[in-house]
Design an enzyme around this catalytic site. Structure first.
Site, PDB file in Angstrom:
ATOM      1  N   ASP A 141       0.856  -1.186   0.000  1.00  0.00           N
ATOM      2  CA  ASP A 141       0.000   0.000   0.000  1.00  0.00           C
ATOM      3  C   ASP A 141       0.891   1.233   0.000  1.00  0.00           C
ATOM      4  OD1 ASP A 141      -1.891   2.018   0.360  1.00  0.00           O
ATOM      5  OD2 ASP A 141      -3.102   0.837   1.746  1.00  0.00           O
ATOM      6  N   ARG A 143      -0.240   4.412  -0.701  1.00  0.00           N
ATOM      7  CA  ARG A 143      -1.059   5.622  -0.694  1.00  0.00           C
ATOM      8  C   ARG A 143      -0.652   6.600   0.396  1.00  0.00           C
ATOM      9  NH1 ARG A 143      -6.841   2.718  -0.651  1.00  0.00           N
ATOM     10  NH2 ARG A 143      -5.623   1.368   0.750  1.00  0.00           N
TER      11      ARG A 143
END
Length: 220
Positions: A141, A143
């Protein structure tokens, strides 16, 4: 001459942070929204917040929605993204006020569209979503939610009721100075195409998906 050069340098220096560029009315099937467009000078990305009603500053019903072309636009059943976006917009309209921050640059949890498609191909061969990213040498991830916090601050929002099943979003907003007054589950009924994906999100990424217990017998 030095002073003039100094002035020119100041004028030509790149801007940082998020700049509000435009407000535009956006009638939708969910109701009337205002599309607030932003430019993220740090990343060069264009962002948008869909605002409904008079937001106020406290306990604003909010969704941080990561861009997902396959789910949002093409109706992919590999994930639940399109259904979550639909549910969030409906919830904001029903509430009478709220905001959906649509985060571009978050495709594939931040790895990009083509890398996401490569990961999906590996998942079709038996890897889960975590294993597929790692097999490609990419983060699980990638983000960042700093831009979302900046957008919320620009809109005057200080605290939110966050529509999310992902505890990392709450942690990120809190870290960036936005108080999360409540976490509102956004649970979508699974199907055969996404049950393995959802189970991986729960078991390996700590997403809160208690509704999967009721469909334990469903297999891909």
């Amino acid at each position: 001459m030095t002073e003039k050069l100094g002035v020119l340098a100041q004028k030509s220096a790149p801007r940082t942070g998020v700049e509000r560029v435009v407000n535009a009315p956006l009638p939708t099937v969910y109701g009337k929204f205002t599309a607030v467009g932003y430019l993220d000078h740090d990343r060069g990305e264009e962002q948008v917040a869909l605002v409904h009603g008079d937001l106020g500053s406290e306990d604003v019903l909010t969704r941080l929605h990561s861009e997902c072309l396959t789910g949002d636009a093409f109706g992919s059943r590999h994930c639940e993204c399109g259904d979550q976006l639909d549910s969030a917009l409906r919830a904001v309209a029903a509430e009478g006020r709220g905001v959906v921050v649509y985060l571009r640059g978050h495709e594939g949890r931040g790895i990009g569209l083509l890398a996401k498609l490569r990961a999906m191909a590996l998942q079709a061969e038996g890897l889960d979503t975590v294993e597929a990213n790692l097999a490609l040498g990419l983060p699980v991830d990638a983000r960042d939610y700093g831009v979302a916090a900046e957008i919320l601050r620009d809109l005057g929002v200080r605290s939110v009721r966050l529509m999310s099943n992902n505890p990392l979003k709450r942690e990120a907003l809190t870290r960036h100075g936005i108080r999360v007054a409540e976490e509102v589950p956004l649970l979508i009924p699974p199907c055969e195409s996404n049950i393995t994906y959802l189970r991986t999100k729960r078991e390996r990424m700590d997403h809160r998906l208690p509704h999967l217990d009721a469909v334990a017998q469903l297999s891909p």
